[in-house]
Design a protein around this motif. Structure first.
Motif, short mmCIF file in Angstrom:
data_model
loop_
_atom_site.label_atom_id
_atom_site.label_comp_id
_atom_site.label_asym_id
_atom_site.label_seq_id
_atom_site.Cartn_x
_atom_site.Cartn_y
_atom_site.Cartn_z
N THR A 21 0.87 -1.17 0.00
CA THR A 21 0.00 0.00 0.00
C THR A 21 0.90 1.22 0.00
O THR A 21 1.92 1.24 0.68
CB THR A 21 -0.91 0.03 1.25
OG1 THR A 21 -1.64 -1.20 1.31
CG2 THR A 21 -1.88 1.18 1.21
N ILE A 22 0.54 2.25 -0.76
CA ILE A 22 1.31 3.49 -0.80
C ILE A 22 0.44 4.59 -0.19
O ILE A 22 -0.74 4.72 -0.54
CB ILE A 22 1.70 3.86 -2.25
CG1 ILE A 22 2.57 2.75 -2.84
CG2 ILE A 22 2.44 5.20 -2.27
CD1 ILE A 22 2.91 2.95 -4.31
N TYR A 23 1.02 5.36 0.75
CA TYR A 23 0.31 6.41 1.45
C TYR A 23 0.91 7.77 1.14
O TYR A 23 2.11 7.89 0.93
CB TYR A 23 0.40 6.18 2.97
CG TYR A 23 -0.23 4.90 3.41
CD1 TYR A 23 -1.58 4.85 3.75
CD2 TYR A 23 0.51 3.73 3.50
CE1 TYR A 23 -2.17 3.67 4.17
CE2 TYR A 23 -0.08 2.54 3.91
CZ TYR A 23 -1.41 2.52 4.25
OH TYR A 23 -1.98 1.35 4.64
N ASP A 24 0.06 8.81 1.14
CA ASP A 24 0.56 10.18 1.00
C ASP A 24 1.01 10.68 2.38
O ASP A 24 0.91 9.96 3.39
CB ASP A 24 -0.47 11.09 0.34
CG ASP A 24 -1.72 11.36 1.18
OD1 ASP A 24 -1.73 11.06 2.40
OD2 ASP A 24 -2.70 11.88 0.61
N ALA A 25 1.51 11.91 2.45
CA ALA A 25 2.04 12.47 3.69
C ALA A 25 0.98 12.62 4.78
O ALA A 25 1.31 12.68 5.96
CB ALA A 25 2.69 13.82 3.41
N GLN A 26 -0.29 12.65 4.39
CA GLN A 26 -1.37 12.76 5.37
C GLN A 26 -1.90 11.40 5.82
O GLN A 26 -2.86 11.32 6.58
CB GLN A 26 -2.54 13.59 4.79
CG GLN A 26 -2.21 15.06 4.63
CD GLN A 26 -1.28 15.34 3.46
OE1 GLN A 26 -1.41 14.75 2.38
NE2 GLN A 26 -0.32 16.22 3.67
N GLY A 27 -1.30 10.33 5.33
CA GLY A 27 -1.70 8.99 5.73
C GLY A 27 -2.83 8.40 4.90
O GLY A 27 -3.36 7.34 5.25
N GLN A 28 -3.20 9.05 3.81
CA GLN A 28 -4.25 8.54 2.94
C GLN A 28 -3.66 7.58 1.91
O GLN A 28 -2.66 7.90 1.26
CB GLN A 28 -4.96 9.70 2.23
CG GLN A 28 -5.64 10.66 3.17
CD GLN A 28 -6.74 9.99 3.97
OE1 GLN A 28 -7.61 9.32 3.41
NE2 GLN A 28 -6.71 10.16 5.28
N ALA A 29 -4.29 6.44 1.74
CA ALA A 29 -3.81 5.44 0.78
C ALA A 29 -4.18 5.84 -0.64
O ALA A 29 -5.29 6.32 -0.90
CB ALA A 29 -4.40 4.08 1.10
N ASP A 31 -5.34 4.93 -4.34
CA ASP A 31 -6.12 3.87 -4.97
C ASP A 31 -5.33 3.38 -6.18
O ASP A 31 -5.22 4.07 -7.18
CB ASP A 31 -7.48 4.41 -5.41
CG ASP A 31 -8.34 3.35 -6.08
OD1 ASP A 31 -7.87 2.21 -6.31
OD2 ASP A 31 -9.50 3.67 -6.38
N LEU A 32 -4.75 2.21 -6.06
CA LEU A 32 -3.89 1.66 -7.11
C LEU A 32 -4.66 0.80 -8.10
O LEU A 32 -4.06 0.14 -8.95
CB LEU A 32 -2.75 0.86 -6.48
CG LEU A 32 -1.86 1.65 -5.51
CD1 LEU A 32 -0.81 0.74 -4.87
CD2 LEU A 32 -1.22 2.84 -6.19
N GLY A 33 -5.95 0.79 -8.01
CA GLY A 33 -6.78 0.09 -8.98
C GLY A 33 -6.51 -1.41 -9.03
O GLY A 33 -6.65 -2.01 -10.09
N GLY A 34 -6.11 -2.00 -7.91
CA GLY A 34 -5.87 -3.44 -7.86
C GLY A 34 -4.51 -3.86 -8.37
O GLY A 34 -4.23 -5.06 -8.47
N ARG A 35 -3.65 -2.91 -8.72
CA ARG A 35 -2.32 -3.25 -9.25
C ARG A 35 -1.46 -3.94 -8.19
O ARG A 35 -1.51 -3.58 -7.03
CB ARG A 35 -1.61 -1.99 -9.73
CG ARG A 35 -2.19 -1.42 -11.00
CD ARG A 35 -1.54 -0.06 -11.31
NE ARG A 35 -2.01 0.49 -12.56
CZ ARG A 35 -3.15 1.14 -12.70
NH1 ARG A 35 -3.95 1.31 -11.66
NH2 ARG A 35 -3.50 1.62 -13.88
N THR A 36 -0.67 -4.89 -8.63
CA THR A 36 0.32 -5.55 -7.78
C THR A 36 1.73 -5.20 -8.22
O THR A 36 2.70 -5.78 -7.73
CB THR A 36 0.13 -7.08 -7.78
OG1 THR A 36 0.24 -7.54 -9.13
CG2 THR A 36 -1.22 -7.47 -7.19
#
Length: 80
Positions: A21-29, A31-36
């Motif tokens: 999971t990738i998060y921004d500086a505010q802790g919001q994930a 949406d990678l669209g299901g990518r692995t």
């Protein structure tokens, strides 16, 4: 849990594959669209930061990284 692999590509992006999971500086994930698998910009020129858009080729980004061993972390933390 699947392994996560991060590859520093020669003259290019950081490639992440696996379960992550990738998060921004505010802790919001993001949406990678299901990518692995995803590539992150390392050159600073992408119009889609933090994601790579191939701009490193256009600007001639150069970086060849070889794996090294880091010393043990200083007491009180493991980041850095």
């Amino acid at each position: 849990m699947a392994d996560t692999k991060l590859t520093v590509n020669k003259h290019g992006s950081l490639r992440i594959t696996g379960d992550f999971t990738i998060y921004d500086a505010q802790g919001q994930a993001f949406d990678l669209g299901g990518r692995t698998a995803i590539s992150l910009c390392r050159c600073g020129h992408s119009d889609r930061k933090p994601f790579c858009d191939g701009s490193h080729r256009r600007v001639g980004f150069q970086s060849e990284v070889k794996a090294v061993s880091l010393p043990p972390p200083a007491s009180g933390g493991g980041r850095g």
